[in-house]
Design a protein around this motif. Structure first.
Motif, PDB file in Angstrom:
ATOM      1  N   ASP A 187      38.564  51.504  20.427  1.00  0.00           N
ATOM      2  CA  ASP A 187      37.811  52.743  20.203  1.00  0.00           C
ATOM      3  C   ASP A 187      36.915  52.935  21.420  1.00  0.00           C
ATOM      4  OD1 ASP A 187      36.306  54.892  19.398  1.00  0.00           O
ATOM      5  OD2 ASP A 187      35.749  54.070  17.452  1.00  0.00           O
ATOM      6  N   SER A 188      37.183  53.979  22.190  1.00  0.00           N
ATOM      7  CA  SER A 188      36.474  54.173  23.457  1.00  0.00           C
ATOM      8  C   SER A 188      35.901  55.584  23.544  1.00  0.00           C
ATOM      9  CB  SER A 188      37.415  53.932  24.642  1.00  0.00           C
ATOM     10  OG  SER A 188      36.727  54.021  25.864  1.00  0.00           O
ATOM     11  N   THR A 189      34.615  55.669  23.818  1.00  0.00           N
ATOM     12  CA  THR A 189      33.947  56.929  24.117  1.00  0.00           C
ATOM     13  C   THR A 189      33.573  56.918  25.583  1.00  0.00           C
ATOM     14  OG1 THR A 189      33.062  57.080  21.867  1.00  0.00           O
ATOM     15  CG2 THR A 189      31.990  58.419  23.562  1.00  0.00           C
ATOM     16  N   PHE A 190      33.865  57.997  26.289  1.00  0.00           N
ATOM     17  CA  PHE A 190      33.666  57.981  27.734  1.00  0.00           C
ATOM     18  C   PHE A 190      33.502  59.402  28.261  1.00  0.00           C
ATOM     19  CE2 PHE A 190      38.109  58.288  26.722  1.00  0.00           C
ATOM     20  CZ  PHE A 190      38.613  59.228  27.611  1.00  0.00           C
ATOM     21  N   SER A 191      32.964  59.495  29.443  1.00  0.00           N
ATOM     22  CA  SER A 191      32.921  60.778  30.134  1.00  0.00           C
ATOM     23  C   SER A 191      33.939  60.764  31.255  1.00  0.00           C
ATOM     24  CB  SER A 191      31.521  61.050  30.693  1.00  0.00           C
ATOM     25  OG  SER A 191      31.236  60.185  31.770  1.00  0.00           O
ATOM     26  N   ALA A 192      34.438  61.941  31.585  1.00  0.00           N
ATOM     27  CA  ALA A 192      35.366  62.048  32.702  1.00  0.00           C
ATOM     28  C   ALA A 192      34.679  61.611  33.984  1.00  0.00           C
ATOM     29  CB  ALA A 192      35.851  63.488  32.830  1.00  0.00           C
ATOM     30  N   PRO A 193      35.427  61.048  34.924  1.00  0.00           N
ATOM     31  CA  PRO A 193      34.819  60.723  36.225  1.00  0.00           C
ATOM     32  C   PRO A 193      34.239  61.968  36.876  1.00  0.00           C
ATOM     33  CG  PRO A 193      37.018  59.764  36.016  1.00  0.00           C
ATOM     34  CD  PRO A 193      36.853  60.699  34.870  1.00  0.00           C
ATOM     35  N   GLY A 194      33.250  61.770  37.725  1.00  0.00           N
ATOM     36  CA  GLY A 194      32.658  62.912  38.406  1.00  0.00           C
ATOM     37  C   GLY A 194      33.665  63.621  39.292  1.00  0.00           C
ATOM     38  N   GLN A 195      33.785  64.948  39.106  1.00  0.00           N
ATOM     39  CA  GLN A 195      34.742  65.734  39.863  1.00  0.00           C
ATOM     40  C   GLN A 195      34.040  66.470  40.988  1.00  0.00           C
ATOM     41  OE1 GLN A 195      37.887  65.195  39.087  1.00  0.00           O
ATOM     42  NE2 GLN A 195      37.023  63.903  37.482  1.00  0.00           N
ATOM     43  N   GLY A 196      34.473  66.199  42.207  1.00  0.00           N
ATOM     44  CA  GLY A 196      33.959  66.912  43.363  1.00  0.00           C
ATOM     45  C   GLY A 196      34.927  67.981  43.800  1.00  0.00           C
ATOM     46  N   VAL A 197      34.669  68.561  44.956  1.00  0.00           N
ATOM     47  CA  VAL A 197      35.504  69.627  45.499  1.00  0.00           C
ATOM     48  C   VAL A 197      35.729  69.343  46.981  1.00  0.00           C
ATOM     49  CG1 VAL A 197      35.771  72.113  45.852  1.00  0.00           C
ATOM     50  CG2 VAL A 197      34.487  71.280  43.881  1.00  0.00           C
ATOM     51  N   ILE A 198      36.994  69.425  47.419  1.00  0.00           N
ATOM     52  CA  ILE A 198      37.295  69.193  48.839  1.00  0.00           C
ATOM     53  C   ILE A 198      37.813  70.455  49.532  1.00  0.00           C
ATOM     54  CG2 ILE A 198      37.679  66.734  48.515  1.00  0.00           C
ATOM     55  CD1 ILE A 198      40.674  67.231  48.558  1.00  0.00           C
ATOM     56  N   TYR A 199      38.084  71.511  48.762  1.00  0.00           N
ATOM     57  CA  TYR A 199      38.456  72.795  49.373  1.00  0.00           C
ATOM     58  C   TYR A 199      37.998  73.923  48.462  1.00  0.00           C
ATOM     59  CZ  TYR A 199      41.080  76.934  50.680  1.00  0.00           C
ATOM     60  OH  TYR A 199      41.407  78.212  51.029  1.00  0.00           O
ATOM     61  N   MET A 200      37.432  74.990  49.081  1.00  0.00           N
ATOM     62  CA  MET A 200      37.064  76.209  48.364  1.00  0.00           C
ATOM     63  C   MET A 200      37.720  77.399  49.057  1.00  0.00           C
ATOM     64  SD  MET A 200      33.009  75.839  47.578  1.00  0.00           S
ATOM     65  CE  MET A 200      32.310  74.432  46.700  1.00  0.00           C
ATOM     66  N   SER A 201      38.380  78.240  48.286  1.00  0.00           N
ATOM     67  CA  SER A 201      38.989  79.449  48.829  1.00  0.00           C
ATOM     68  C   SER A 201      37.896  80.475  49.136  1.00  0.00           C
ATOM     69  CB  SER A 201      39.968  80.033  47.810  1.00  0.00           C
ATOM     70  OG  SER A 201      39.245  80.493  46.667  1.00  0.00           O
ATOM     71  N   PRO A 202      38.210  81.520  49.910  1.00  0.00           N
ATOM     72  CA  PRO A 202      37.209  82.565  50.178  1.00  0.00           C
ATOM     73  C   PRO A 202      36.613  83.166  48.904  1.00  0.00           C
ATOM     74  CG  PRO A 202      39.024  82.788  51.707  1.00  0.00           C
ATOM     75  CD  PRO A 202      39.434  81.725  50.721  1.00  0.00           C
ATOM     76  N   LEU A 203      37.425  83.349  47.858  1.00  0.00           N
ATOM     77  CA  LEU A 203      36.874  83.890  46.612  1.00  0.00           C
ATOM     78  C   LEU A 203      35.824  82.958  46.038  1.00  0.00           C
ATOM     79  CD1 LEU A 203      38.572  85.699  43.719  1.00  0.00           C
ATOM     80  CD2 LEU A 203      37.336  83.608  43.208  1.00  0.00           C
ATOM     81  N   LEU A 204      36.093  81.656  46.043  1.00  0.00           N
ATOM     82  CA  LEU A 204      35.140  80.704  45.477  1.00  0.00           C
ATOM     83  C   LEU A 204      33.885  80.624  46.343  1.00  0.00           C
ATOM     84  CD1 LEU A 204      34.421  78.685  43.321  1.00  0.00           C
ATOM     85  CD2 LEU A 204      35.778  76.963  44.522  1.00  0.00           C
ATOM     86  N   ARG A 205      34.058  80.702  47.654  1.00  0.00           N
ATOM     87  CA  ARG A 205      32.879  80.690  48.526  1.00  0.00           C
ATOM     88  C   ARG A 205      32.005  81.915  48.274  1.00  0.00           C
ATOM     89  NH1 ARG A 205      36.845  78.915  52.483  1.00  0.00           N
ATOM     90  NH2 ARG A 205      36.713  80.889  53.640  1.00  0.00           N
ATOM     91  N   GLN A 206      32.649  83.068  48.034  1.00  0.00           N
ATOM     92  CA  GLN A 206      31.885  84.273  47.708  1.00  0.00           C
ATOM     93  C   GLN A 206      31.171  84.116  46.367  1.00  0.00           C
ATOM     94  OE1 GLN A 206      31.350  87.092  49.525  1.00  0.00           O
ATOM     95  NE2 GLN A 206      30.001  87.814  47.873  1.00  0.00           N
ATOM     96  N   LEU A 207      31.826  83.487  45.409  1.00  0.00           N
ATOM     97  CA  LEU A 207      31.209  83.262  44.106  1.00  0.00           C
ATOM     98  C   LEU A 207      29.981  82.369  44.242  1.00  0.00           C
ATOM     99  CD1 LEU A 207      31.330  83.674  41.039  1.00  0.00           C
ATOM    100  CD2 LEU A 207      32.922  81.749  40.903  1.00  0.00           C
ATOM    101  N   TYR A 208      30.058  81.351  45.096  1.00  0.00           N
ATOM    102  CA  TYR A 208      28.903  80.497  45.372  1.00  0.00           C
ATOM    103  C   TYR A 208      27.767  81.303  46.005  1.00  0.00           C
ATOM    104  CZ  TYR A 208      30.235  75.661  44.264  1.00  0.00           C
ATOM    105  OH  TYR A 208      30.531  74.482  43.615  1.00  0.00           O
ATOM    106  N   ALA A 209      28.130  82.145  46.980  1.00  0.00           N
ATOM    107  CA  ALA A 209      27.112  82.933  47.678  1.00  0.00           C
ATOM    108  C   ALA A 209      26.433  83.936  46.751  1.00  0.00           C
ATOM    109  CB  ALA A 209      27.751  83.661  48.862  1.00  0.00           C
TER     110      ALA A 209
END
Length: 825
Positions: A277-299
């Motif tokens: 019986d195991s309770t856990f969180s997913a490993p930390g997810q980073g980002v190594i590429y962002m498309s122009p749309l995602l960069r605009q969403l960040y901005a």
């Protein structure tokens, strides 16, 4: 015919090369004879007994490319879970993929397999005590009392449980010893790591004995969650209130097992039970590429929000924002009953009956790594205003909910798997032939659903991209984010198999084996069903029924007691089926292999070499819908045939024990993998098709020193080991600049940036352990050990799925260290 002759010539050349390597060992004797007893005083390499051919044999007598790890090595390497099996064998890598399912992905000889989708097989099989584990979620568990782990490389199309194309990992747990004994281990390490293991062996009562194991292990995650503490309200679908964890990659696991052995005069029967019986969180997810749309969403995010967002990083960051993650839970249990005995002096039998059950819940996980975003409205998206509106539900909905939490690729999943199996084996041995034959019945019932109890008028919340959640309420207002319906698939596999080794000359065996397997899959796949549309037009009927014959042909030549050479041709396959409306065909493998296993210099040196080439047809690929050009936002995962491929390479494993106190191990694997044909569905959506998650080179080095007694009977044991993977590409396709990719702003320059981002350089992982063992404490024996894993804190990307608009990343786990205290009496 010419092709076969060329392959035979290559196999003969490989064998000749192997003979040259081991030549000095041959001069010791020229006639086969029984292996001499191990003389530990002269420091020889120890024998290992394996069951790769369904009977007990010395590792050096088995004509299979196999690595075996014993109890002592498991302890020295501190292998405590399936995740730790990475790099224990050349050309094998094991990773945990992104998301909350705790899923391992395996790579071996060019085969990469996940097998997480309902009704989909894995190209690399996992077995525990001879029982095939069908469910990928159910294969992550604690290893409490392990006797041996065997890694079999290459197609397993004759003797092993279900068929596989890449290989198999077989775990054998310990049996009761029949003598009273207790062993306990307490471990503590950084990241608040705490582990307790207790083992009890009973005395023998008549013909009966038993053993029991308990494991508790916990640790907090190694990446800080900038979105930790975010509260999500699932009450609309009956799933309560849940919070995002403050650290990512942590777990808390309870596990237990019990074994009851009857060892009578005529039969031997052992019942084994395990529970996790195991309770856990997913490993930390980073980002190594962002498309122009995602960069605009960040901005376009509020200024106060930007500092708490995930930043681009190709090495493990200290913190990411995975606000859209809550804890997951997996519960597994298994039962097996193995009965064996001798029918005559030459004929024996074994029957393995088993039942396993696995249940998992992953209420909310974010696989793109971009937590903490809010909806900025369409106007703030500038040139991507129209594209953003199309992706996220329309301008009217978005502009009416500015500031609402926005999750780009949330997944909400649950599942229940139950499997029954029974395998009957017969072994016959005479002066002329050794035969192994039998049959297998396997049944699996799988259910896959989403988050919720199903009683709500909204049904269950479901996975879908670009979702807004006003008030942090799940599901959000978009119709494709709720109304999920559970799918169910039943798999029945029946097989008959046999293999014979004909002892035609002294030392020479000719081998022939075959297996007929029939797989049937039936059910309803509701992967992309929404209650917003009629069920009949969205459910997909699963109806697959097909049989296939696989076989192997080969020879084994025992030059003397220390040298075995072999060559073989092997076929294997995994079944086809359908998933999310996509039909896929069986994947097949045809492999030529030649090898040599040799001990020389009075067993001070062992060299095992295998050379292979394998042709894959209909290679199955699990990927996201976006990678094949789909604009269906509910299609978070698809399975299809990527095409045909060829892999060739070698594996070399050496052990050198010049004196009793010193042992050196080195392993080197090489795999050259190339697609020879690409499926039109994949080619139509890809600028470049990539051989992803496949290192050309893998290597492992270790050195272990065992001193003479330094304090009473206590001795020092010191070990260091390093594992290397060469550079990899991490995504299956580089996207086009047209179609769905154009929505994200993918142009020629972005294509190149995308391709560069997913290339990961090679790296080493180094582990170490220093122990004082055999300490006498009032008649009991104790071991005190200091250990460290990933000692140099390598931070490279280990897994990186493409969503086209982003490439997210899971990273190698951070450096861990601690102390173990083991007491045994």
């Amino acid at each position: 015919m010419k092709s076969n002759l060329r392959k035979l010539a290559c196999g003969s050349a490989a064998t000749a090369l192997a003979l040259l390597i081991a030549g000095p060992a041959w001069s010791q004797e020229t006639a086969p004879q029984e292996a001499a007893p191990q003389d530990t005083e002269i420091g020889g390499v120890q024998d290992i007994v394996v069951t790769a051919q369904k009977r007990e044999q010395r590792l050096q007598d088995v004509p299979v490319a196999i690595s075996a790890v014993t109890t002592a090595s498991l302890e020295s390497n501190r292998i405590v879970s399936v995740r730790d099996l990475d790099s224990i064998s050349p050309n094998l890598t094991v990773r945990q993929i992104v998301g909350g399912g705790g899923l391992p992905t395996y790579s071996m000889r060019g085969e990469v397999t996940i097998g997480s989708s309902i009704g989909v097989d894995r190209g690399i099989g996992l077995y525990v005590d001879g029982v095939f584990l069908a469910n990928a979620q159910g294969s992550i568990f604690e290893l409490g009392d392990i006797q041996r782990i065997e890694v079999l490389r290459g197609p397993q199309g004759t003797l092993f449980g279900r068929n596989s194309t890449g290989g198999a990992v077989s775990i054998t747990t310990g049996d009761p010893k029949g003598e009273f004994g207790v062993r306990g281990t307490v471990s503590y390490g950084n990241y608040d790591q705490f582990r307790v293991l207790a083992h009890l062996d009973t005395a023998k009562y008549g013909d009966f004995s038993a053993s029991f194991n308990y494991v508790h292990t916990e640790r907090r995650g190694d990446i800080k969650n900038l979105g930790g503490g975010t509260t999500w309200d699932f009450s609309r679908v009956g799933a309560g209130i849940r919070k995002s964890p403050k650290d990512l990659g942590g777990f808390n696991t309870e596990a237990a097992s019990a074994n009851l052995l009857y060892d009578g005069p005529a039969i031997r029967a052992i019942y084994k039970f395990d529970w996790t019986d195991s309770t856990f969180s997913a490993p930390g997810q980073g980002v190594i590429y962002m498309s122009p749309l995602l960069r605009q969403l960040y901005a376009a995010q509020p200024a106060a929000n930007r500092a708490n967002l995930t930043q681009l990083s190709k090495t493990r960051p200290d913190a990411v924002n995975n606000a859209g993650v809550v804890n997951s839970r997996i519960k597994n249990q298994g039962h097996s009953l193995t009965i064996s005995g001798d029918i005559t002096d030459d004929l024996s039998f074994k029957n393995i009956a088993a039942y396993r059950r696995s249940k998992f819940q992953s209420p909310l996980t974010l696989i793109d790594g971009n937590g903490g975003l809010v909806n900025p409205g369409t106007a703030a998206m500038g040139p991507f205003a129209t594209a953003y509106g199309l992706l996220a539900g329309g301008a009217a909905l978005l502009n009416a909910n500015i500031g609402a939490p926005l999750l780009l690729q949330p997944t909400l999943t649950s599942g229940l798997d139950r499997q029954w199996s029974d395998e009957l084996q017969f072994n016959y041995n005479s002066d002329f032939v050794t035969v192994t034959a039998g049959g297998l019945y396997f049944q699996q019932r799988s259910g896959r659903g989403s988050t919720g109890d199903g009683a709500s008028p909204l049904g269950k919340a479901r996975s879908a991209s670009f979702q807004i959640y006003p008030g942090f309420a799940v599901p959000g207002p978009r119709a494709n984010g709720f109304g999920a319906i559970d799918g169910r698939v039943k798999v029945v596999s029946k097989a008959a198999f046999g293999q014979a080794e004909f002892h035609v000359l002294e030392g020479l065996d000719l081998v022939a084996g075959g297996r007929y397997t029939h797989d049937k899959k039936t059910g309803i796949d509701n992967t992309i069903v929404s209650a917003a549309a009629p069920t009949a037009t969205n459910s997909f009927v699963v109806d697959y029924s097909k049989g296939k014959f696989t076989y192997n042909l080969g020879y084994n030549y025992k030059v003397n007691s220390d040298v075995l050479i072999y060559g073989k041709y092997v076929t294997g396959f995994i079944s086809g089926g359908s998933f999310a409306g996509f039909t896929f065909d069986p994947e097949t493998a045809k492999s030529w292999e030649g090898g040599i296993k040799a001990d020389w210099f009075d067993r001070k040196l062992r060299t095992n070499l295998s050379l292979y080439t394998v042709k894959y047809t209909g290679l199955q690929l699990t990927t996201s819908g976006a990678n094949i050009g789909s604009t269906n936002q509910n299609l978070t995962q698809v399975v299809l045939n990527a095409g045909d491929a060829r892999a060739k390479g070698f594996e070399l494993e050496t052990t050198f024990r010049p004196i009793r106190e010193l042992t050196f191990n080195a392993a080197l694997g090489f795999t050259n993998f190339n697609y020879t044909r690409v499926d039109p569905r994949v080619a139509a959506a890809a600028a470049v098709v990539v051989a992803n998650d496949r290192s050309k080179w893998t290597s492992a080095l270790s050195a272990q020193y065992e001193s003479e007694p330094v304090w009473g009977d206590a001795q020092i044991v010191a070990r260091v080991d390093g594992n290397y993977k060469s550079k990899q590409q991490k995504v299956p396709v580089v996207p086009l600049t047209t179609g769905g990719s154009a929505l994200f702003g993918i142009n020629a320059a972005e294509q190149q940036a995308f391709a560069n981002a997913q290339r990961i350089p090679g790296y080493w992982l180094v582990n170490g352990r220093l122990a004082l063992q055999g300490i006498d404490i009032g008649g009991s024996k104790a071991t005190l050990a200091l250990w460290g894993r990933n000692l140099f804190d390598t931070k490279q990307v280990s897994y990186a799925p493409s969503l086209v608009y982003a490439i997210s990343a899971d990273y190698e786990r951070a450096r861990t260290y601690g102390v173990d205290l083991t007491v045994e009496f």
